[in-house]
Design an enzyme around this catalytic site. Structure first.
Site, PDB file in Angstrom:
ATOM      1  N   THR A 197      35.630  45.953  44.614  1.00 30.45           N
ATOM      2  CA  THR A 197      35.191  47.255  44.098  1.00 30.45           C
ATOM      3  C   THR A 197      34.638  47.069  42.693  1.00 30.45           C
ATOM      4  OG1 THR A 197      35.812  49.588  43.893  1.00 30.45           O
ATOM      5  CG2 THR A 197      37.456  47.978  43.181  1.00 30.45           C
ATOM      6  N   ASN A 198      34.475  48.143  41.946  1.00 28.61           N
ATOM      7  CA  ASN A 198      33.919  48.057  40.588  1.00 28.61           C
ATOM      8  C   ASN A 198      34.679  49.008  39.671  1.00 28.61           C
ATOM      9  OD1 ASN A 198      32.546  50.737  40.733  1.00 28.61           O
ATOM     10  ND2 ASN A 198      31.554  49.704  42.437  1.00 28.61           N
ATOM     11  N   ALA A 199      34.247  49.089  38.419  1.00 29.01           N
ATOM     12  CA  ALA A 199      35.027  49.802  37.393  1.00 29.01           C
ATOM     13  C   ALA A 199      34.744  51.305  37.342  1.00 29.01           C
ATOM     14  CB  ALA A 199      34.739  49.180  36.023  1.00 29.01           C
TER      15      ALA A 199
END
Ligand code: CTP
Length: 416
Positions: A212-214
């Site tokens: 995933t990402n931030a």
């Protein structure tokens, strides 16, 4: 940021007897902080739970209980307060007062004042589950809703008796959102359907791990909230979020980019404005293992092959070329370098109307932060650099820009 919907509005906050009256103090404070002028009316029973002084102090105006005490030279307070109100909120609303309101009784200051009003009512019932589920209460609630009252809650949870059930007063933030929704009726996006994507997609590696990402989803949630406040019907297609889907917004939970793409495309025929605020993973693991991936003794590396995900806004552009819907498409460009050049390239490649360019390396702006400094780039070449501001305010500017570009209603699109 000034609260465009509640600022300077005259709110009549009515409180009836129930333990949730303590939460009405928080609601009163939130309304005042939003810039509303709040007049408080309480029943005798409500004063057993919270003193009128609490509300007088929070609102800066004398809380009223008694029909017969002349206050401030106003011999008939119910008529004067009813005439001044832009909106009525009753929170908590007891079973007793709910029944009286449905029947049009006027046996105390609160019920007399409400009977004299001709403005919308937001009602937040709170009572024991059996009182709420009683057919008599249900019939009264239905009759009030049929007359235009907006009922918020009650929710499920722990009740005053200690039992669990339906009857808990809605939270002050939900009641506040309902009040905003009333003022939003007739707003610039009234009757328009806005779809917002939010959050960082999760691309599974195995049953317990994902890439995933931030992205926190805050920007997308702010966009959904503001679109609702401008009167739109809002759908939020979101990957898992750190915060709840706002009141009055239809939430569609997805995990992966492919699920998000399907959810957005399914809704395209009903979408007038689409805002892609999600941080969509461009790649996903080629295969998600069906069992947890185990390391083997001495294993020093693990190679994962990634394959391309669909470009959601790209797919939207293809469909839009045929149908004309959505009328307005807005994208986001989160960049770490060459902000404006990269954003302009994405605006063109994804055939967007507006792209919101955001340098995510700037401290206090972008992923996870409460603020954002963005530049709006328009398809016609215009650029609007905005200063650092709260995400809700950024959302307001983005939606105003989108609304200004138009956005045909569904009926208009179908008729053409
Ligand atoms: N977006 C999308 N589908 C994807 C990737 C991104 O719809 N598979 C949308 C995002 O929601 C955003 C815009 O496209 O509105 C730009 O996303 P971004 O990740 O910054 O751009 P990419 O096109 O993925 O380009 P790159 O990662 O190469 O910078």
């Amino acid at each position: 940021m000034t609260d465009q919907l509640l600022s300077q509005k005259n709110i009549l906050l009515c409180i009836t007897g129930g333990i949730a009256a303590y939460k009405a103090a928080d609601l009163c404070s939130k309304l005042v902080q939003a810039g509303a002028h709040v007049d408080v009316v309480m029943t005798e029973a409500a004063t057993r739970f919270v003193a009128p002084l609490t509300f007088s102090a929070l609102s800066g105006r004398a809380a009223r209980v008694d029909m017969w005490t002349e206050a401030g030279g106003q011999p008939i307070p119910h008529v004067q307060m009813a005439a001044a109100a832009d909106l009525v909120i009753v929170a908590p609303l007891s079973a007793n007062t709910l029944a009286k309101l449905a029947l049009g009784l006027a046996d105390n200051l609160l019920t007399s004042t409400l009977l004299a009003t001709h403005v919308p009512w937001v009602l937040a019932p709170a009572m024991e589950s059996h009182m709420w589920s009683n057919a008599i209460t249900q019939a009264h609630a239905t009759s009030l809703a049929a007359r235009g009252a907006l009922l918020v809650g009650p929710g499920e949870g722990r009740l005053a008796s200690g039992a669990l059930g339906v009857g808990r007063m809605a939270e002050p933030v939900e009641i506040l959102a309902a009040a905003r929704a009333v003022f939003a009726r007739g707003g610039p996006l009234a009757g328009r359907h806005v779809v917002v994507t939010a959050g960082g997609t999760q691309e599974p590696l195995d049953p317990v791990r994902y890439i995933t990402n931030a992205s926190s989803g805050k920007m997308g949630v702010a966009l959904a909230e503001v679109a609702r406040d401008l009167g739109a019907d809002v759908t939020l297609v979101h990957a898992p979020l750190a915060m709840p889907v706002p009141y009055g917004v239809d939430g569609v939970r997805v995990y992966t980019a492919r699920q998000m793409c399907d959810a957005v495309l399914d809704r395209l025929p009903q979408t007038e404005i689409l805002i892609g605020a999600a941080a969509v993973a461009d790649f996903r693991p080629a295969e998600a293992a069906s069992q947890k991936i185990k390391k083997t003794p001495g294993q020093e590396a693990l190679t994962v092959r990634l394959v391309r995900n669909p470009d959601i806004l790209g797919e939207v552009a293809t469909r839009r070329a045929q149908t004309g819907l959505p009328a307005v498409v807005v994208g986001f460009a989160a960049e770490t370098q060459d902000l404006l050049a990269n954003a302009a390239a994405k605006l063109a490649a994804k055939r967007l109307d507006i792209i919101v360019a955001n340098d995510v390396t700037e401290p206090g702006s972008g992923f996870g932060a409460d603020d954002n400094r963005v530049t709006l780039l328009f398809a016609d070449g215009r650029q609007e650099a905005l200063p650092l501001m709260g995400k809700r305010e950024v959302a307001w500017r983005v939606l105003q820009a989108a609304a200004a570009l138009g956005g045909r209603t569904r009926q208009e699109a179908e008729a053409s």
